[in-house]
Design a protein around this motif. Structure first.
Motif, PDB file in Angstrom:
ATOM      1  N   ASN A 100       0.853  -1.179   0.000  1.00 62.34           N
ATOM      2  CA  ASN A 100       0.000   0.000   0.000  1.00 62.34           C
ATOM      3  C   ASN A 100       0.889   1.229   0.000  1.00 62.34           C
ATOM      4  OD1 ASN A 100      -2.439  -1.465   0.190  1.00 62.34           O
ATOM      5  ND2 ASN A 100      -1.961  -1.807   2.359  1.00 62.34           N
ATOM      6  N   ALA A 101       0.738   2.015  -1.049  1.00 62.48           N
ATOM      7  CA  ALA A 101       1.611   3.177  -1.197  1.00 62.48           C
ATOM      8  C   ALA A 101       1.404   4.135  -0.030  1.00 62.48           C
ATOM      9  CB  ALA A 101       1.302   3.889  -2.504  1.00 62.48           C
ATOM     10  N   TRP A 102       2.500   4.745   0.417  1.00 66.87           N
ATOM     11  CA  TRP A 102       2.410   5.757   1.475  1.00 66.87           C
ATOM     12  C   TRP A 102       2.131   7.098   0.834  1.00 66.87           C
ATOM     13  CZ3 TRP A 102       6.641   9.448   2.694  1.00 66.87           C
ATOM     14  CH2 TRP A 102       6.307  10.296   3.758  1.00 66.87           C
ATOM     15  N   ILE A 103       0.999   7.657   1.185  1.00 62.60           N
ATOM     16  CA  ILE A 103       0.625   8.943   0.606  1.00 62.60           C
ATOM     17  C   ILE A 103       0.399   9.929   1.740  1.00 62.60           C
ATOM     18  CG2 ILE A 103      -1.119  10.160  -0.750  1.00 62.60           C
ATOM     19  CD1 ILE A 103       0.484   8.323  -2.475  1.00 62.60           C
ATOM     20  N   LYS A 104       1.073  11.067   1.646  1.00 61.03           N
ATOM     21  CA  LYS A 104       0.897  12.106   2.674  1.00 61.03           C
ATOM     22  C   LYS A 104      -0.358  12.920   2.386  1.00 61.03           C
ATOM     23  CE  LYS A 104       4.401  14.833   3.387  1.00 61.03           C
ATOM     24  NZ  LYS A 104       5.453  15.240   4.320  1.00 61.03           N
ATOM     25  N   ASN A 105      -0.913  13.467   3.444  1.00 58.00           N
ATOM     26  CA  ASN A 105      -2.055  14.367   3.279  1.00 58.00           C
ATOM     27  C   ASN A 105      -1.514  15.743   2.906  1.00 58.00           C
ATOM     28  OD1 ASN A 105      -4.462  15.680   3.448  1.00 58.00           O
ATOM     29  ND2 ASN A 105      -4.561  15.659   5.677  1.00 58.00           N
ATOM     30  N   ASP A 106      -1.105  15.852   1.661  1.00 61.26           N
ATOM     31  CA  ASP A 106      -0.384  17.049   1.239  1.00 61.26           C
ATOM     32  C   ASP A 106      -0.522  17.172  -0.282  1.00 61.26           C
ATOM     33  OD1 ASP A 106       1.309  19.236   1.305  1.00 61.26           O
ATOM     34  OD2 ASP A 106       2.684  18.297   2.715  1.00 61.26           O
ATOM     35  N   THR A 107       0.149  18.137  -0.856  1.00 61.95           N
ATOM     36  CA  THR A 107       0.088  18.281  -2.311  1.00 61.95           C
ATOM     37  C   THR A 107       0.928  17.182  -2.966  1.00 61.95           C
ATOM     38  OG1 THR A 107       1.985  19.723  -2.255  1.00 61.95           O
ATOM     39  CG2 THR A 107      -0.163  20.774  -2.212  1.00 61.95           C
ATOM     40  N   ILE A 108       0.686  16.970  -4.260  1.00 61.56           N
ATOM     41  CA  ILE A 108       1.459  15.962  -4.975  1.00 61.56           C
ATOM     42  C   ILE A 108       2.929  16.339  -4.979  1.00 61.56           C
ATOM     43  CG2 ILE A 108       1.884  14.989  -7.264  1.00 61.56           C
ATOM     44  CD1 ILE A 108      -1.048  14.990  -7.740  1.00 61.56           C
ATOM     45  N   ILE A 109       3.191  17.623  -5.134  1.00 58.49           N
ATOM     46  CA  ILE A 109       4.599  18.058  -5.207  1.00 58.49           C
ATOM     47  C   ILE A 109       5.316  17.728  -3.903  1.00 58.49           C
ATOM     48  CG2 ILE A 109       4.172  20.457  -4.485  1.00 58.49           C
ATOM     49  CD1 ILE A 109       6.249  21.273  -6.593  1.00 58.49           C
ATOM     50  N   ASN A 110       4.648  17.948  -2.775  1.00 53.91           N
ATOM     51  CA  ASN A 110       5.284  17.613  -1.499  1.00 53.91           C
ATOM     52  C   ASN A 110       5.378  16.110  -1.297  1.00 53.91           C
ATOM     53  OD1 ASN A 110       5.755  20.211  -0.799  1.00 53.91           O
ATOM     54  ND2 ASN A 110       3.938  20.432   0.480  1.00 53.91           N
ATOM     55  N   ASN A 111       4.408  15.399  -1.825  1.00 54.88           N
ATOM     56  CA  ASN A 111       4.462  13.947  -1.757  1.00 54.88           C
ATOM     57  C   ASN A 111       5.669  13.405  -2.498  1.00 54.88           C
ATOM     58  OD1 ASN A 111       2.466  12.026  -0.516  1.00 54.88           O
ATOM     59  ND2 ASN A 111       1.112  13.685  -1.158  1.00 54.88           N
ATOM     60  N   LEU A 112       5.934  14.000  -3.657  1.00 55.73           N
ATOM     61  CA  LEU A 112       7.088  13.548  -4.432  1.00 55.73           C
ATOM     62  C   LEU A 112       8.380  13.984  -3.753  1.00 55.73           C
ATOM     63  CD1 LEU A 112       5.869  14.295  -8.065  1.00 55.73           C
ATOM     64  CD2 LEU A 112       5.975  12.086  -6.925  1.00 55.73           C
TER      65      LEU A 112
ATOM     66  N   LEU B  86      -5.604  17.203 -16.073  1.00 54.15           N
ATOM     67  CA  LEU B  86      -6.963  17.300 -16.589  1.00 54.15           C
ATOM     68  C   LEU B  86      -7.990  17.386 -15.469  1.00 54.15           C
ATOM     69  CD1 LEU B  86      -7.305  14.920 -19.651  1.00 54.15           C
ATOM     70  CD2 LEU B  86      -7.932  17.333 -19.500  1.00 54.15           C
ATOM     71  N   ASN B  87      -7.852  16.453 -14.543  1.00 48.69           N
ATOM     72  CA  ASN B  87      -8.929  16.338 -13.559  1.00 48.69           C
ATOM     73  C   ASN B  87      -8.718  17.178 -12.303  1.00 48.69           C
ATOM     74  OD1 ASN B  87      -9.974  14.491 -15.307  1.00 48.69           O
ATOM     75  ND2 ASN B  87      -8.987  12.757 -14.291  1.00 48.69           N
ATOM     76  N   HIS B  88      -7.507  17.525 -12.043  1.00 46.75           N
ATOM     77  CA  HIS B  88      -7.220  18.213 -10.782  1.00 46.75           C
ATOM     78  C   HIS B  88      -6.373  19.446 -11.047  1.00 46.75           C
ATOM     79  CE1 HIS B  88      -8.683  14.532  -8.915  1.00 46.75           C
ATOM     80  NE2 HIS B  88      -7.940  13.887  -9.798  1.00 46.75           N
ATOM     81  N   SER B  89      -5.751  19.947 -10.024  1.00 51.17           N
ATOM     82  CA  SER B  89      -4.954  21.150 -10.241  1.00 51.17           C
ATOM     83  C   SER B  89      -3.457  20.841 -10.303  1.00 51.17           C
ATOM     84  CB  SER B  89      -5.252  22.183  -9.163  1.00 51.17           C
ATOM     85  OG  SER B  89      -5.509  21.547  -7.933  1.00 51.17           O
ATOM     86  N   GLY B  90      -3.091  19.850 -11.075  1.00 47.56           N
ATOM     87  CA  GLY B  90      -1.690  19.568 -11.346  1.00 47.56           C
ATOM     88  C   GLY B  90      -0.886  19.183 -10.118  1.00 47.56           C
ATOM     89  N   LEU B  91       0.343  19.638 -10.074  1.00 46.97           N
ATOM     90  CA  LEU B  91       1.248  19.260  -8.982  1.00 46.97           C
ATOM     91  C   LEU B  91       0.756  19.763  -7.622  1.00 46.97           C
ATOM     92  CD1 LEU B  91       4.869  19.769 -10.346  1.00 46.97           C
ATOM     93  CD2 LEU B  91       3.685  17.637  -9.885  1.00 46.97           C
ATOM     94  N   ASP B  92      -0.073  20.793  -7.633  1.00 43.56           N
ATOM     95  CA  ASP B  92      -0.542  21.349  -6.369  1.00 43.56           C
ATOM     96  C   ASP B  92      -1.813  20.675  -5.858  1.00 43.56           C
ATOM     97  OD1 ASP B  92       1.518  23.180  -6.064  1.00 43.56           O
ATOM     98  OD2 ASP B  92       0.581  24.503  -7.546  1.00 43.56           O
TER      99      ASP B  92
ATOM    100  N   VAL C 178      -4.084  18.516  -3.816  1.00 42.28           N
ATOM    101  CA  VAL C 178      -3.917  17.968  -2.469  1.00 42.28           C
ATOM    102  C   VAL C 178      -4.486  16.559  -2.435  1.00 42.28           C
ATOM    103  CG1 VAL C 178      -4.536  18.219  -0.050  1.00 42.28           C
ATOM    104  CG2 VAL C 178      -4.000  20.239  -1.414  1.00 42.28           C
ATOM    105  N   ILE C 179      -3.669  15.647  -1.950  1.00 47.92           N
ATOM    106  CA  ILE C 179      -4.138  14.266  -1.819  1.00 47.92           C
ATOM    107  C   ILE C 179      -4.582  14.077  -0.377  1.00 47.92           C
ATOM    108  CG2 ILE C 179      -3.570  11.875  -2.242  1.00 47.92           C
ATOM    109  CD1 ILE C 179      -1.184  12.791  -3.802  1.00 47.92           C
ATOM    110  N   GLY C 180      -5.772  13.581  -0.170  1.00 49.74           N
ATOM    111  CA  GLY C 180      -6.298  13.424   1.187  1.00 49.74           C
ATOM    112  C   GLY C 180      -5.580  12.341   1.958  1.00 49.74           C
ATOM    113  N   GLU C 181      -5.900  12.282   3.237  1.00 54.53           N
ATOM    114  CA  GLU C 181      -5.227  11.380   4.159  1.00 54.53           C
ATOM    115  C   GLU C 181      -5.317   9.934   3.689  1.00 54.53           C
ATOM    116  OE1 GLU C 181      -5.476  10.486   8.912  1.00 54.53           O
ATOM    117  OE2 GLU C 181      -6.753  11.974   7.984  1.00 54.53           O
TER     118      GLU C 181
END
Lengths: 555, 582
Positions: B445-457, B484-490, B492-495
Motif C-alpha cells: 500500500n503506497a504511502w501517501i501524505k495528506n499534502d500536495t502531490i509536489i510535497n508527496n514527491l 486534466l482532472n485536478h490542479s496539477g502538482l498542487d 492535495v491528496i487526502g489522508e
C-alpha cells in the motif's frame, strides 16, 4: 464557551451555588484565622505591657483564643468539603457535557458521522471534553469567591474605618477585573495557537511514522523530520511567549499586591501613630490583606488556559449545534424501490451509461462487480447516507413517487436491515450486542437466530453464555464470528428491506452455503439486496433473481 | 531523589532504567537552569524573611514603644525593597524553570525522533501510530509540570522551611521546635494516606478504564447504533456509565484529598497553637520556657512565618500529581526506547555490514555499480522460525530478481530482511561498494501524505525539480490525468488518498523512485489490485528503470516474472534441499 457555561448553569445550578458557598466559607476562615491571630497577639502584647507597667486592664483571652481554634478547624474542614463537593460537581458536569455531546453526535446525519469516525479524532474528543472542567474550577468559582470575600471584608472593615474599607475593597475588585481581563486578552490568541500547533504536530508525526517504512531504507527519515522540527520550534516559541506573558502578568499582580501592602502598612502604622486606630487593628489590617492576596495570587495561572479551553469548547460546540426533536420512528411499508443514477464519481459504470433498476419485495436482487466498481457506494445510497438534495443525477424512489430524501432517515433505518462491510462489535456482552436497539426480545428468539448463523454451540460453550463480555472493539471474537454476530443482529429484527454487503466475508464457502439455506425462509418475504464480487456459489442456479452487474470491462 | 541509584548506574544498561531515572537524567542535563531557579526561589525566601522582619520591627517600635514613623524611614525602605525584590525573584524563578522544562521537552522529543529513525518500521507498526503520536505530543507535554514546578519545588520544600526555621529558632526555640515536630509528621501522614490511595487506585483502575473506554466505543460505533435505532437506549447507558464513573472516581478522590487536608490541618493547627502560645506568653499567662524572650516583634514574625513555613510543602503536594503524570509518561517512554535497544534490526544490519568493512575495502571498487550478495541466507522472522532453505544469490546493477511463492512463504519477509527491517539471523547479506546503500522500498500500500502531490514527491525525491517531476508523472501517464482532472502538482491528496484511485497512488509512489533512483529498488506486489491502465504504465516504467538499479520484486503477476533475470520461487525452495543460483 458560553454555550457550555449555560449548560453548566442549567444542569448544575444549585450545586454551583453550594460549591461557591463552601469555597467562600473556607476562604473566609483562612483569612479570618490570620487576621484574628494578628489582632490577638498585638492585643495581648499591649495588655502584657500594661500589666507589667502596673496598670489594671481587663482583657478576655479566651474568646479570641477559641475563635482562633474555630477558624483553624473550619478552614480545614471547609476546604475538604469544598474540594470533594466541587469535584463531584465537575464530574457531574463532565457527564452532562458528555451526554449532550453524544446526543449532538447522534443527531448528525449518518453520512457526516461516517466521515468523522476516525480513532485519532475520537481520542481528541475525550481530551477536549475533559478540558471543559476549567470552566467551573478555573473561570467560575475562584473569581466569584474572591469577589465575595473582598465584599465581606469591605463590609467588615467599614465598621472600623469606612473610607479605607471602600478604597481597599474598590481597588481589590478593580485589580481582580483588570488582571482577569488582561490575562484573557494577552494569552487567548497565543494559547489557541499553541493548541492548534500541537494538533498539527500530531498529524505530522502520524504521517512521519506511516512513512517510516519507505523513508528509512532510503535514509531520508532525518530529512523528513525537517517539517516537524520547524513546527516544533514554532510551538516552543509560542509556548515560551505564553509562559512569559503569564509570568509577566503574575509579576504585575504581585507588584500591585506588594504596593497595596506597603501603602496599607504605612497608612495603618501612621494612623496608629496619630491614634485614629488601635495597634491591634493595624496589624489585623495587614494580616487580612496577606490572607486576601494569597487568594488572588493564582488568578493569572488559572485564566492562562482560557484560550486552550476556548479552542476545545468551540471544536466541541460545532458537533452539537443542531439539536432537533425526534419522534419515534415509523416503519415504512416498502413495496418497490426504483433506482436511477448517472455519472456518479465512484460508480464507474454509471459514467458510461445510466444505471437503472427496480427492486421489488419478495425478491432477491444480486448486485455484483469487482472491487472498486462501487458496490458499497451503491449500498450506501440505498441506505440513504450517500444522498444529498443537490445531486440531481441520482434518484431513488420508494413505492410510487416518494423520493427517499423525503423519508425521515430514522423511519427508513427502522425498516432496513443493513449488513455493511465493517463488523461493528460494541464493547459489551454478546446478548447486548445482539439485542441492541430492541425493546423486547425473548431469549428463545436470540438462540434461534444464533442457530441460523451456527453460533449457538459457540455461544453455549462461552463461560457466561449470552452474558459473556466480548471485549473492546470485539477483540475476543474472530472475524468470521463477528460477521455472523452482525448478521444475527439483523435476523432478530423484521426489516422490509435487507441489504447484505459481502455477507460471508471471512466465512468459508461450505458454512456460507449452510447459513444461506438457514436464513432463506427468513429472507423470503423481504426485499433482499445482495452485493458480492461475483455470482456467489451459495446461490443455486434455479433461484430466481434479478441481477445488476457493475463491471465495466467484460472479458 | 535527585541522585540516581548507584546500582542502576553501574549496571548501566538502558533497559534497566526506570521512568524515574529517565526523568532524573534529563533534569541533570538542565541542572544549571534548574538550580538557578532553586537559587532564585531560596533568595526570594530570604527577601520574604526580610520583609516580615522589618514589618514586625516597625510594628513593635510603633505600637509598643510609641516611636514615630518618620524615625524609621530606613526600615520602611528595607521593607519596600524586600517586597519588590521578592516579586522579581519569583518571576526569575518561573522563567528559569520554564526555560529548563522547554529545553528538556525538546530534547526528549528529539530523542524519540532519533529512536524512530533507527528502529525498524516493523516495530513501529506494533503500536498504532496514533498512540505513538500521542506519546510524542501529549505525554511529553505532560512532563512540563514535573520539570518546571515539581523538580525545583522538591528542593525548595527543604530550603525555604529550613531558612524560616533558623530565623524562628533564633527568635524562640520552642516555637521552632513546634514547627519542626509538625513538619516531618506531614510527609508521614501523606505517605500513609497516599499508600491507601494507591491501593484504591489500582483496585479501581480497570473499572475506570472500562468506563472511560465505554464512551469512546459507543461514539466510534455510533453509525451502527443509529442504523439499529438504539440511540435512546445507548444514550441512557452513557449517562448511567458516566454516573458510575463519577462514583468510582469520587472514592479515590476522597482519599487523595485527605492528604492535602492533613497538610491544611497541620498548617491551621500550627498557626492557631502558635498564636495562642504567643498571645498567652505576651499576656504573661505562660512563664515557662523561652516565653520571656517573646515580644510583639518576635511574636508577629513567628505568626506570619508559620503559614510561610508550610507553604512550600503545600505547593509540593499540589505539584505531586505532576510527578505522577510525568512518571507514568516516562515509564511508557522508557519501554518504547528500550524496545529499540533490545533488538534494533536496522542497526543490526549496519553492524553486520560494519564487520564486513574490511572485506569491502579489499574488494575492488566498481564505480557506480552496486552489488548485493546473499550468502546462505534463510528467510526467517526470528532465529526459531526459519521459512526457507539457505539462498545464495548475487545481483549486480542492471539485474532483476523476481520472488514468487504462495502467500505466507516469506516474500515480504525477504524484502524486509534486505531492507534491514528484519535482522538476517541465518546467513549473511553483503552490500557493495558500501554498507549503507540507500534502498527504495515500495510496500503493497503506497504511502501517501495528506499534502500536495509536489510535497508527496519531494518527501522521497528532495532534489527533483518541478520539470523532472512532471516528466516522471508523464512517463507514468499521470501528468495528463492529474492536469486534466485536478490542479496539477498542487493537487492535495487526502489522508486516505481521497481523490485518487489506488492505481494512481501506486504510480505516484513509483514516480518518487524514478525521480530519486536508489541503487537498490524493492517492490512488494507492485501490480496487485491495479486497473489495467495503471498496470501497463507501471510495467513500462519498471522496464526503463531496470538497467540502472538492482530491482527486486515480490509478486504473483506473470507479466512481471517476464522481466526477471533471476527468478526465485520460494515454493520450490521449501522442497529442494540445495539452494539455488549464483
Amino acid at each position: 464557551m458560553q454555550y457550555w457555561f449555560n449548560l453548566l448553569l442549567k444542569s448544575q445550578g444549585r450545586r454551583l451555588y453550594w460549591g461557591i458557598f463552601w469555597a467562600f466559607f473556607s476562604a473566609v476562615s483562612a483569612v479570618a484565622l490570620l487576621a484574628l491571630s494578628g489582632w490577638f497577639i498585638t492585643a495581648t502584647a499591649l495588655t502584657g505591657v500594661a500589666i507589667t507597667a502596673g496598670i489594671f486592664v481587663r482583657f478576655d483571652m479566651y474568646l479570641p483564643g477559641s475563635g482562633i481554634r474555630f477558624f483553624a478547624l473550619s478552614r480545614t474542614i471547609g476546604r475538604y468539603i469544598e474540594r470533594i463537593y466541587n469535584h463531584d460537581t465537575i464530574l457531574r458536569l463532565i457527564s452532562a457535557f458528555r451526554l449532550r455531546l453524544f446526543k449532538g453526535l447522534s443527531d448528525l446525519p449518518l453520512s457526516e458521522l461516517r466521515a468523522t469516525s476516525d480513532s485519532e479524532w475520537l481520542g481528541k474528543l475525550t481530551a477536549d471534553l475533559d478540558s471543559l472542567d476549567s470552566i467551573l474550577i478555573r473561570y467560575t468559582i475562584p473569581p466569584i469567591v474572591a469577589t465575595l470575600v473582598i465584599l465581606t471584608l469591605t463590609l467588615f472593615l467599614s465598621f472600623i474605618w469606612l473610607e479605607l474599607a471602600l478604597y481597599l475593597g474598590g481597588s481589590m475588585l478593580l485589580c481582580i477585573a483588570v488582571i482577569i481581563g488582561l490575562t484573557i486578552t494577552q494569552t487567548k490568541r497565543v494559547a489557541a495557537a499553541s493548541s492548534l500547533l500541537l494538533s498539527e504536530l500530531r498529524a505530522d508525526i502520524i504521517e512521519h511514522l506511516q512513512g517510516a517504512f519507505v523513508l528509512q531504507s532510503q535514509g531520508l527519515m532525518e530529512r523528513h523530520e525537517a517539517q516537524i522540527l520547524s513546527r516544533l520550534n514554532c510551538f516552543n516559541d509560542i509556548e515560551k511567549s505564553l509562559n512569559s506573558r503569564v509570568a509577566n502578568i503574575q509579576l504585575l499582580l504581585d507588584t500591585i499586591l506588594g504596593l497595596v501592602l506597603i501603602v496599607l502598612v504605612i497608612v495603618g502604622l501612621y494612623s496608629v501613630g496619630s491614634s485614629s486606630i488601635s495597634g491591634p487593628t493595624a496589624v489585623m489590617l495587614a494580616m487580612l490583606f496577606i490572607g486576601v492576596s494569597e487568594m488572588l495570587q493564582s488568578i493569572p495561572s488559572q485564566f492562562s488556559t482560557w484560550g486552550k479551553t476556548d479552542f476545545s469548547a468551540n471544536r466541541l460546540k460545532e458537533l452539537v449545534k443542531q439539536p432537533h426533536t425526534k419522534t419515534d420512528p415509523q416503519k415504512v411499508d416498502i413495496e418497490a424501490v426504483s433506482v436511477r443514477l448517472s455519472d456518479h464519481p465512484k460508480i464507474p459504470i454509471s459514467q458510461k451509461k445510466d444505471l437503472v433498476f427496480l427492486l421489488a419485495t419478495q425478491q432477491l436482487h444480486l448486485i455484483y462487480g469487482r472491487s472498486g466498481t462501487g458496490k458499497s457506494t451503491l449500498a450506501n445510497l440505498l441506505v440513504g447516507t450517500g444522498l444529498s438534495k443537490d445531486q440531481e443525477k441520482i434518484s431513488i424512489t420508494v413505492n410510487a413517487g416518494t423520493s427517499l430524501l423525503d423519508i425521515a432517515s430514522s423511519d427508513w433505518h427502522s425498516s432496513l436491515g443493513y449488513l455493511d462491510q465493517s463488523n461493528a462489535i460494541l464493547a459489551g456482552t454478546l446478548g447486548y450486542n445482539l439485542a441492541l436497539g430492541l425493546q423486547t426480545i425473548s431469549e428463545g428468539a436470540i438462540w434461534h437466530a444464533l442457530e441460523m448463523v451456527e453460533l449457538d454451540e459457540w455461544a453455549n460453550d462461552l463461560p457466561q453464555g449470552l452474558n459473556t463480555w466480548l471485549g473492546e472493539t470485539g477483540g475476543k471474537v474472530s472475524g468470521g464470528q463477528a460477521r455472523r454476530i452482525c448478521l444475527c443482529r439483523i435476523l432478530l429484527r423484521d426489516p422490509k428491506l435487507v441489504i447484505l454487503d459481502e455477507p460471508f466475508n471471512g466465512i468459508d464457502t461450505t458454512m456460507a452455503c449452510r447459513i444461506w439455506q438457514n436464513i432463506a425462509l427468513w429472507l423470503d418475504p423481504k426485499m433482499v439486496v445482495l452485493l458480492t464480487h461475483e455470482r456467489p456459489i451459495f446461490l443455486s442456479d434455479e433461484e430466481t433473481i434479478s441481477e445488476v452487474c457493475l463491471d465495466v470491462f467484460t472479458k | 531523589m535527585v541522585t540516581t541509584n548507584p546500582m542502576t548506574k553501574t549496571v548501566g544498561l538502558p533497559h534497566e532504567r526506570t521512568g524515574r531515572d529517565f526523568l532524573n537524567s534529563y533534569a541533570s542535563k538542565q541542572r544549571r537552569a534548574l538550580s538557578m531557579a532553586v537559587t532564585a526561589g531560596s533568595l526570594s525566601t530570604v527577601f520574604m524573611l526580610t520583609q516580615w522582619l522589618s514589618f514586625s520591627f516597625i510594628a513593635e517600635k510603633l505600637i509598643i514603644e510609641n516611636e514615630s514613623l518618620a524615625t524609621m524611614s530606613y526600615l520602611l525602605i528595607i521593607f519596600v525593597c524586600a517586597v519588590i525584590g521578592r516579586t522579581l525573584l519569583t518571576r526569575l524563578q518561573t522563567s528559569f524553570s520554564q526555560t529548563a522544562s522547554l529545553c528538556i521537552r525538546r530534547d526528549i522529543r528529539s530523542v524519540i525522533l532519533a529512536h524512530w529513525r533507527t528502529s525498524s518500521p516493523l516495530n513501529l507498526k506494533e503500536t498504532s501510530v496514533g498512540a505513538s503520536a500521542a506519546q510524542w505530543v501529549e505525554e511529553v507535554e505532560a512532563m512540563d509540570g514535573y520539570f518546571s514546578r515539581y523538580w525545583p519545588q522538591q528542593l525548595l520544600a527543604v530550603m525555604s522551611p529550613l531558612l524560616i526555621l533558623c530565623v524562628v529558632a533564633y527568635l524562640n526555640w520552642l516555637c521552632a521546635l513546634l514547627l519542626l515536630i509538625s513538619a516531618p509528621l506531614i510527609p508521614l501522614f501523606m505517605i500513609l494516606v497516599g499508600m491507601g490511595a494507591e491501593q484504591l487506585n489500582q483496585k479501581y483502575s480497570t473499572i475506570r478504564q472500562r468506563l472511560a473506554g465505554h464512551f469512546l466505543d459507543r461514539v466510534a460505533n455510533l453509525s451502527t447504533i443509529k442504523m439499529l435505532g438504539a440511540e435512546k437506549a445507548v444514550f441512557e447507558e452513557v449517562g448511567e456509565h458516566s454516573d458510575n464513573y463519577r462514583k468510582v472516581v469520587m472514592k479515590t478522590l476522597k482519599l487523595a484529598f485527605l492528604s492535602s487536608t492533613v497538610l491544611e490541618f497541620f498548617t491551621s493547627i500550627a498557626i492557631a497553637s502558635l498564636a495562642i502560645y504567643i498571645g498567652f506568653s505576651l499576656y504573661g499567662a505562660i512563664t515557662w520556657g523561652p516565653a520571656d524572650s517573646l515580644s510583639l516583634f518576635t511574636g508577629l514574625v513567628i505568626l506570619i512565618l508559620a503559614p510561610e513555613f508550610f507553604q512550600p510543602l503545600r505547593n509540593l503536594s499540589q505539584y505531586y500529581h505532576d510527578r505522577a503524570t510525568a512518571l507514568g509518561a516516562a515509564n511508557n517512554l522508557v519501554i518504547l526506547l528500550n524496545r529499540g535497544a533490545d533488538d534494533k534490526p536496522s542497526n543490526n544490519r549496519k553492524d553486520i555490514k560494519e564487520s564486513l568493512k574490511k572485506q569491502i575495502s579489499t574488494s575492488k571498487e566498481r564505480g557506480d555499480e552496486a552489488r548485493i550478495e546473499l550468502h546462505k541466507l534463510c528467510v526467517a522472522f526470528e532465529e526459531s522460525s526459519v521459512l526457507t532453505k539457505p539462498i545464495n544469490i548475487a545481483l549486480n546493477t542492471g539485474q532483476t530478481l523476481v520472488i514468487t511463492g504462495s502467500s505466507g512463504t516469506g516474500k515480504s519477509t525477504l524484502l524486509n530482511i534486505i531492507a534491514g527491517y528484519i535482522p538476517a539471523t541465518h546467513g549473511q547479506l553483503h552490500f557493495y561498494p558500501k554498507h549503507d546503500l540507500p534502498i527504495a522500498y515500495l510496500p503493497q500500500n503506497a504511502w501517501i501524505k495528506n499534502d500536495t502531490i509536489i510535497n508527496n514527491l519531494a518527501a522521497l525525491a528532495p532534489n527533483a525539480s518541478k520539470k523532472e517531476m512532471l516528466d516522471a508523472l508523464d512517463i507514468l501517464g499521470l501528468a495528463s490525468e492529474l492536469a486534466l482532472n485536478h490542479s496539477g502538482l498542487d493537487t492535495v491528496i487526502g489522508e486516505h488518498g481521497q481523490g485518487l484511485s489506488g492505481g494512481q497512488m501506486q504510480r505516484i509512489a513509483l514516480a518518487r523512485v524514478l525521480l530519486n533512483p536508489a541503487p537498490i529498488v524493492l517492490l512488494d506486489e507492485p501490480s496487485a489490485k491495479l486497473d489495467l491502465i495503471s498496470k501497463e504504465f507501471i510495467i513500462k516504467a519498471l522496464k526503463s528503470l531496470k538497467a540502472d538499479v538492482i530491482l527486486i520484486i515480490a509478486t504473483h503477476d506473470p507479466s512481471l516474472i517476464c522481466i526477471a533475470d533471476i527468478h526465485l520461487n520460494l515454493d520450490t525452495l521449501r522442497e529442494t534441499d540445495n539452494a539455488v543460483l549464483v
